[in-house]
Enzyme design. Structure first.
Site, PDB file in Angstrom:
ATOM      1  N   TYR A  12      12.788  13.390 -10.561  1.00  0.00           N
ATOM      2  CA  TYR A  12      13.684  12.874  -9.521  1.00  0.00           C
ATOM      3  C   TYR A  12      14.019  11.399  -9.726  1.00  0.00           C
ATOM      4  O   TYR A  12      15.166  11.032 -10.004  1.00  0.00           O
ATOM      5  CB  TYR A  12      13.023  13.117  -8.172  1.00  0.00           C
ATOM      6  CG  TYR A  12      13.707  12.540  -6.960  1.00  0.00           C
ATOM      7  CD1 TYR A  12      15.093  12.546  -6.825  1.00  0.00           C
ATOM      8  CD2 TYR A  12      12.949  12.030  -5.912  1.00  0.00           C
ATOM      9  CE1 TYR A  12      15.705  12.042  -5.686  1.00  0.00           C
ATOM     10  CE2 TYR A  12      13.542  11.528  -4.767  1.00  0.00           C
ATOM     11  CZ  TYR A  12      14.914  11.532  -4.655  1.00  0.00           C
ATOM     12  OH  TYR A  12      15.517  11.024  -3.530  1.00  0.00           O
ATOM     13  N   THR A 114       2.734   3.697  -6.172  1.00  0.00           N
ATOM     14  CA  THR A 114       2.902   4.414  -4.913  1.00  0.00           C
ATOM     15  C   THR A 114       2.195   3.710  -3.765  1.00  0.00           C
ATOM     16  O   THR A 114       1.168   3.050  -3.956  1.00  0.00           O
ATOM     17  CB  THR A 114       2.332   5.844  -5.039  1.00  0.00           C
ATOM     18  OG1 THR A 114       2.350   6.485  -3.750  1.00  0.00           O
ATOM     19  CG2 THR A 114       0.899   5.831  -5.527  1.00  0.00           C
ATOM     20  N   TYR A 138      -4.855  11.493  -6.195  1.00  0.00           N
ATOM     21  CA  TYR A 138      -3.533  11.016  -6.628  1.00  0.00           C
ATOM     22  C   TYR A 138      -3.430   9.510  -6.453  1.00  0.00           C
ATOM     23  O   TYR A 138      -3.113   8.774  -7.405  1.00  0.00           O
ATOM     24  CB  TYR A 138      -2.433  11.725  -5.838  1.00  0.00           C
ATOM     25  CG  TYR A 138      -1.092  11.030  -5.940  1.00  0.00           C
ATOM     26  CD1 TYR A 138      -0.458  10.875  -7.173  1.00  0.00           C
ATOM     27  CD2 TYR A 138      -0.463  10.503  -4.809  1.00  0.00           C
ATOM     28  CE1 TYR A 138       0.763  10.215  -7.271  1.00  0.00           C
ATOM     29  CE2 TYR A 138       0.755   9.854  -4.899  1.00  0.00           C
ATOM     30  CZ  TYR A 138       1.355   9.704  -6.134  1.00  0.00           C
ATOM     31  OH  TYR A 138       2.552   9.049  -6.235  1.00  0.00           O
TER      32      TYR A 138
END
Length: 319
Positions: A12, A114, A138
Protein backbone atom coordinates in the site's frame (compact mmCIF):
# COMPACT_ATOMS: atom_id res chain seq x y z
CA UNK A 1 18.00 12.41 -10.77
CA UNK A 2 18.81 9.41 -8.56
CA UNK A 3 18.17 5.69 -8.36
CA UNK A 4 16.42 4.15 -5.36
CA UNK A 5 15.55 0.69 -4.08
CA UNK A 6 12.05 0.41 -2.57
CA UNK A 7 11.62 -2.73 -0.49
CA UNK A 8 7.97 -3.72 -0.14
CA UNK A 9 7.04 -1.46 -3.04
CA UNK A 10 4.14 -3.71 -4.09
CA UNK A 11 2.33 -2.86 -0.88
CA UNK A 12 0.00 0.00 0.00
CA UNK A 13 2.37 2.73 1.17
CA UNK A 14 5.37 1.46 -0.81
CA UNK A 15 3.50 1.65 -4.12
CA UNK A 16 2.36 5.23 -3.50
CA UNK A 17 5.87 6.30 -2.52
CA UNK A 18 7.16 4.64 -5.70
CA UNK A 19 4.67 6.69 -7.73
CA UNK A 20 5.97 9.87 -6.12
CA UNK A 21 9.60 8.94 -6.74
CA UNK A 22 8.88 8.26 -10.42
CA UNK A 23 6.96 11.52 -10.75
CA UNK A 24 10.01 13.34 -9.37
CA UNK A 25 12.11 11.83 -12.15
CA UNK A 26 13.93 9.16 -10.16
CA UNK A 27 14.68 5.60 -11.23
CA UNK A 28 13.11 3.00 -8.95
CA UNK A 29 13.62 -0.70 -8.39
CA UNK A 30 10.90 -2.40 -6.34
CA UNK A 31 11.94 -5.48 -4.33
CA UNK A 32 8.93 -7.42 -3.01
CA UNK A 33 8.25 -11.11 -2.38
CA UNK A 34 4.48 -10.55 -2.96
CA UNK A 35 3.60 -12.32 0.29
CA UNK A 36 1.37 -9.37 1.20
CA UNK A 37 1.91 -7.07 -1.79
CA UNK A 38 0.42 -7.23 -5.28
CA UNK A 39 2.30 -7.27 -8.57
CA UNK A 40 -0.43 -5.11 -10.13
CA UNK A 41 0.25 -2.40 -7.53
CA UNK A 42 3.82 -1.83 -8.75
CA UNK A 43 3.64 1.40 -10.76
CA UNK A 44 4.48 1.40 -14.44
CA UNK A 45 7.99 2.69 -14.97
CA UNK A 46 9.51 0.96 -11.95
CA UNK A 47 11.74 -2.08 -12.34
CA UNK A 48 10.41 -5.04 -10.37
CA UNK A 49 12.35 -7.81 -8.67
CA UNK A 50 10.43 -10.59 -6.93
CA UNK A 51 12.31 -11.46 -3.76
CA UNK A 52 12.53 -10.90 -0.04
CA UNK A 53 14.38 -8.21 1.84
CA UNK A 54 16.95 -10.81 2.90
CA UNK A 55 17.99 -10.93 -0.76
CA UNK A 56 18.75 -7.22 -1.07
CA UNK A 57 22.48 -7.95 -1.35
CA UNK A 58 21.79 -9.62 -4.71
CA UNK A 59 20.52 -6.34 -6.15
CA UNK A 60 22.13 -3.45 -4.30
CA UNK A 61 25.17 -1.78 -5.85
CA UNK A 62 26.80 1.64 -5.59
CA UNK A 63 24.54 3.06 -8.31
CA UNK A 64 21.73 3.35 -5.76
CA UNK A 65 21.46 6.65 -3.90
CA UNK A 66 19.41 5.14 -1.12
CA UNK A 67 16.81 2.66 0.10
CA UNK A 68 13.22 3.22 1.20
CA UNK A 69 12.26 0.26 3.38
CA UNK A 70 8.62 -0.90 3.64
CA UNK A 71 9.08 -4.70 3.62
CA UNK A 72 7.48 -5.62 6.94
CA UNK A 73 4.58 -7.68 8.21
CA UNK A 74 2.14 -5.42 10.05
CA UNK A 75 -0.76 -7.40 11.53
CA UNK A 76 -0.77 -6.90 15.29
CA UNK A 77 -2.90 -9.97 16.07
CA UNK A 78 -0.81 -12.21 13.86
CA UNK A 79 2.34 -10.96 15.53
CA UNK A 80 0.98 -12.07 18.91
CA UNK A 81 0.15 -15.53 17.55
CA UNK A 82 3.36 -15.90 15.51
CA UNK A 83 6.02 -13.57 16.93
CA UNK A 84 8.83 -15.52 15.30
CA UNK A 85 7.53 -14.48 11.85
CA UNK A 86 7.85 -10.82 12.81
CA UNK A 87 11.29 -11.08 14.39
CA UNK A 88 12.62 -13.02 11.41
CA UNK A 89 11.23 -10.74 8.70
CA UNK A 90 10.90 -7.29 10.24
CA UNK A 91 14.00 -7.34 12.42
CA UNK A 92 16.18 -10.02 10.83
CA UNK A 93 15.31 -8.81 7.34
CA UNK A 94 16.34 -5.27 8.20
CA UNK A 95 19.61 -6.52 9.68
CA UNK A 96 20.34 -8.24 6.36
CA UNK A 97 19.36 -5.08 4.47
CA UNK A 98 21.70 -2.90 6.54
CA UNK A 99 24.55 -5.33 5.89
CA UNK A 100 23.82 -5.24 2.15
CA UNK A 101 23.75 -1.44 2.17
CA UNK A 102 27.05 -1.31 4.06
CA UNK A 103 28.69 -3.70 1.60
CA UNK A 104 27.40 -1.78 -1.43
CA UNK A 105 28.27 1.63 -0.03
CA UNK A 106 24.63 2.78 -0.07
CA UNK A 107 24.42 5.18 2.84
CA UNK A 108 20.89 6.67 2.90
CA UNK A 109 17.84 4.94 4.38
CA UNK A 110 14.22 5.98 4.97
CA UNK A 111 12.46 3.47 7.22
CA UNK A 112 8.73 2.86 7.50
CA UNK A 113 8.19 2.78 11.25
CA UNK A 114 4.97 2.92 13.26
CA UNK A 115 3.14 4.55 16.15
CA UNK A 116 2.81 1.02 17.58
CA UNK A 117 6.24 1.55 19.16
CA UNK A 118 4.55 3.85 21.72
CA UNK A 119 2.11 1.19 22.92
CA UNK A 120 -0.57 2.83 25.05
CA UNK A 121 0.65 6.43 25.39
CA UNK A 122 -0.16 8.27 28.59
CA UNK A 123 -0.81 11.56 26.78
CA UNK A 124 -1.81 12.95 23.43
CA UNK A 125 -0.62 14.32 21.06
CA UNK A 126 2.26 11.86 21.09
CA UNK A 127 5.78 13.23 20.54
CA UNK A 128 8.98 11.44 19.56
CA UNK A 129 10.37 11.89 23.07
CA UNK A 130 7.48 10.05 24.73
CA UNK A 131 8.26 6.61 26.18
CA UNK A 132 8.27 3.64 23.79
CA UNK A 133 6.47 0.63 25.25
CA UNK A 134 5.10 -1.55 22.43
CA UNK A 135 2.34 -3.97 23.39
CA UNK A 136 2.80 -6.43 20.51
CA UNK A 137 5.67 -8.24 18.79
CA UNK A 138 4.88 -6.14 15.71
CA UNK A 139 5.57 -2.89 17.54
CA UNK A 140 8.54 -4.42 19.33
CA UNK A 141 10.07 -5.60 16.06
CA UNK A 142 9.82 -2.09 14.62
CA UNK A 143 11.32 -0.53 17.74
CA UNK A 144 14.20 -3.00 17.59
CA UNK A 145 14.85 -1.87 14.01
CA UNK A 146 14.93 1.77 15.12
CA UNK A 147 17.60 0.87 17.71
CA UNK A 148 19.49 -1.07 15.04
CA UNK A 149 19.42 1.88 12.65
CA UNK A 150 20.66 4.25 15.36
CA UNK A 151 23.67 2.00 15.94
CA UNK A 152 24.36 1.78 12.21
CA UNK A 153 24.26 5.56 11.88
CA UNK A 154 26.64 6.10 14.79
CA UNK A 155 29.10 3.35 13.89
CA UNK A 156 29.06 3.47 10.09
CA UNK A 157 27.81 6.92 9.09
CA UNK A 158 24.40 5.86 7.79
CA UNK A 159 22.09 8.78 6.97
CA UNK A 160 18.73 7.55 8.21
CA UNK A 161 15.19 8.78 8.84
CA UNK A 162 12.50 6.70 10.55
CA UNK A 163 8.94 7.86 9.95
CA UNK A 164 6.46 6.69 12.58
CA UNK A 165 3.02 6.57 10.95
CA UNK A 166 -0.24 6.83 12.79
CA UNK A 167 -3.35 5.75 10.78
CA UNK A 168 -2.67 5.82 7.03
CA UNK A 169 -5.76 6.00 4.84
CA UNK A 170 -7.04 7.13 1.45
CA UNK A 171 -5.80 6.21 -2.01
CA UNK A 172 -3.72 7.77 -4.76
CA UNK A 173 -3.79 7.19 -8.53
CA UNK A 174 -5.09 3.65 -8.37
CA UNK A 175 -3.09 2.58 -5.31
CA UNK A 176 -5.03 1.90 -2.12
CA UNK A 177 -5.54 -0.50 0.76
CA UNK A 178 -6.18 -4.16 0.02
CA UNK A 179 -4.91 -6.05 3.01
CA UNK A 180 -5.73 -9.73 3.41
CA UNK A 181 -7.27 -9.94 5.95
CA UNK A 182 -8.36 -6.34 6.31
CA UNK A 183 -8.12 -4.89 9.81
CA UNK A 184 -8.20 -1.10 9.28
CA UNK A 185 -11.38 0.81 10.08
CA UNK A 186 -11.94 2.87 6.92
CA UNK A 187 -11.65 0.00 4.39
CA UNK A 188 -13.75 -2.21 6.69
CA UNK A 189 -16.54 0.38 6.79
CA UNK A 190 -16.29 0.81 3.02
CA UNK A 191 -16.74 -2.94 2.59
CA UNK A 192 -20.07 -2.57 4.42
CA UNK A 193 -21.06 0.25 2.08
CA UNK A 194 -20.14 -1.96 -0.89
CA UNK A 195 -22.28 -4.80 0.46
CA UNK A 196 -19.37 -7.23 0.81
CA UNK A 197 -19.52 -7.13 4.62
CA UNK A 198 -22.82 -7.13 6.56
CA UNK A 199 -21.87 -4.71 9.34
CA UNK A 200 -19.01 -3.09 11.18
CA UNK A 201 -18.22 -3.69 14.84
CA UNK A 202 -17.70 -0.72 17.17
CA UNK A 203 -15.44 -1.84 19.97
CA UNK A 204 -16.57 0.20 22.94
CA UNK A 205 -18.76 3.29 23.18
CA UNK A 206 -17.91 4.37 26.71
CA UNK A 207 -14.47 5.88 26.25
CA UNK A 208 -13.74 9.36 27.68
CA UNK A 209 -14.10 10.98 24.24
CA UNK A 210 -16.81 13.34 22.90
CA UNK A 211 -18.97 10.51 21.49
CA UNK A 212 -17.64 7.60 23.56
CA UNK A 213 -15.74 5.89 20.71
CA UNK A 214 -12.00 5.76 20.14
CA UNK A 215 -10.31 8.73 18.44
CA UNK A 216 -7.54 8.23 15.91
CA UNK A 217 -5.30 10.39 13.71
CA UNK A 218 -5.84 9.62 9.99
CA UNK A 219 -3.19 10.74 7.50
CA UNK A 220 -3.70 10.64 3.72
CA UNK A 221 -1.33 8.21 2.02
CA UNK A 222 -0.26 10.87 -0.51
CA UNK A 223 0.76 13.23 2.30
CA UNK A 224 2.69 10.35 3.82
CA UNK A 225 4.47 9.67 0.52
CA UNK A 226 5.52 13.30 0.19
CA UNK A 227 7.17 13.07 3.62
CA UNK A 228 9.35 10.20 2.40
CA UNK A 229 10.78 12.24 -0.46
CA UNK A 230 11.47 15.11 1.89
CA UNK A 231 13.13 12.66 4.29
CA UNK A 232 15.61 11.64 1.58
CA UNK A 233 16.73 15.25 1.35
CA UNK A 234 16.84 15.69 5.14
CA UNK A 235 18.91 12.56 5.89
CA UNK A 236 22.33 13.44 7.28
CA UNK A 237 25.37 11.15 7.54
CA UNK A 238 25.79 9.72 11.02
CA UNK A 239 22.32 10.82 12.17
CA UNK A 240 19.18 8.80 12.75
CA UNK A 241 16.24 11.21 12.67
CA UNK A 242 12.90 9.92 13.96
CA UNK A 243 9.70 11.79 13.09
CA UNK A 244 6.03 11.15 13.77
CA UNK A 245 3.67 11.57 10.83
CA UNK A 246 0.04 12.44 11.40
CA UNK A 247 -2.55 15.14 10.84
CA UNK A 248 -2.50 16.24 14.44
CA UNK A 249 -6.30 15.86 14.23
CA UNK A 250 -8.43 13.18 15.82
CA UNK A 251 -11.53 11.54 14.35
CA UNK A 252 -13.71 9.13 16.28
CA UNK A 253 -14.98 5.76 15.09
CA UNK A 254 -18.49 7.22 14.90
CA UNK A 255 -17.24 10.18 12.84
CA UNK A 256 -15.62 7.79 10.37
CA UNK A 257 -18.81 5.75 10.02
CA UNK A 258 -21.00 8.85 9.57
CA UNK A 259 -18.60 10.25 6.99
CA UNK A 260 -18.67 6.99 5.04
CA UNK A 261 -22.48 7.10 5.07
CA UNK A 262 -22.41 10.67 3.76
CA UNK A 263 -19.78 10.06 1.06
CA UNK A 264 -21.17 6.75 -0.22
CA UNK A 265 -24.88 7.28 0.27
CA UNK A 266 -25.13 3.78 1.73
CA UNK A 267 -26.30 2.68 5.17
CA UNK A 268 -23.65 1.17 7.39
CA UNK A 269 -25.13 -1.19 10.00
CA UNK A 270 -23.21 -1.12 13.28
CA UNK A 271 -22.81 -3.93 15.81
CA UNK A 272 -21.81 -2.87 19.34
CA UNK A 273 -18.92 -4.87 20.76
CA UNK A 274 -16.82 -4.90 23.90
CA UNK A 275 -13.65 -2.87 24.19
CA UNK A 276 -10.52 -4.52 22.84
CA UNK A 277 -7.64 -4.85 25.28
CA UNK A 278 -4.92 -2.29 24.61
CA UNK A 279 -7.06 0.17 22.63
CA UNK A 280 -6.21 3.70 23.89
CA UNK A 281 -9.12 6.13 24.01
CA UNK A 282 -7.24 8.67 21.89
CA UNK A 283 -4.15 8.39 19.71
CA UNK A 284 -3.10 11.57 17.90
CA UNK A 285 0.35 12.54 16.63
CA UNK A 286 2.39 15.62 17.13
CA UNK A 287 4.14 16.14 13.79
CA UNK A 288 5.93 19.31 14.88
CA UNK A 289 9.36 17.74 14.40
CA UNK A 290 8.51 16.63 10.84
CA UNK A 291 7.41 20.16 10.07
CA UNK A 292 10.66 21.55 11.44
CA UNK A 293 13.20 19.03 10.12
CA UNK A 294 11.55 17.84 6.90
CA UNK A 295 9.63 20.97 5.97
CA UNK A 296 6.56 18.75 5.76
CA UNK A 297 2.92 19.53 6.47
CA UNK A 298 -0.15 17.45 5.60
CA UNK A 299 -2.31 19.02 2.90
CA UNK A 300 -5.21 16.54 2.71
CA UNK A 301 -6.48 16.80 6.28
CA UNK A 302 -10.24 16.63 5.62
CA UNK A 303 -11.70 13.26 6.64
CA UNK A 304 -14.24 13.46 3.81
CA UNK A 305 -11.49 13.81 1.19
CA UNK A 306 -9.54 10.91 2.67
CA UNK A 307 -12.61 8.66 2.64
CA UNK A 308 -13.74 9.80 -0.83
CA UNK A 309 -10.37 8.77 -2.29
CA UNK A 310 -10.53 5.41 -0.51
CA UNK A 311 -14.12 4.91 -1.72
CA UNK A 312 -13.18 5.54 -5.35
CA UNK A 313 -10.42 2.93 -5.09
CA UNK A 314 -12.71 0.41 -3.37
CA UNK A 315 -15.38 0.79 -6.08
CA UNK A 316 -12.86 0.36 -8.90
CA UNK A 317 -11.59 -2.84 -7.32
CA UNK A 318 -15.06 -4.36 -7.11
CA UNK A 319 -16.54 -2.75 -10.23
Amino acid sequence: MSRYLVTGGAGYVGSVVTLHLLAAGHEVTVLDDLSTGFRAAVPEGADFVEGGVHQAADWLDPSYAGVLHFAAFSQVGESVAHPEKYWENNTGGTMALLAAMRAAGVRTLVFSSTAAVYGEPSRTPVTETDPTAPTSPYGASKLAVDHMISGEATAHGLAAVSLRYFNVAGAYRGCGERHQPESHLIPLVLEVALGTRPSVAVYGDDYPTPDGTCVRDYIHVADLAEAHLLALGAASAGEHLICNLGNGLGFSVREVIETVRRITGHPVPVVPASRRPGDPAELVASAALARKRLGWAPRRTDLGEIIADAWEFARRRTG
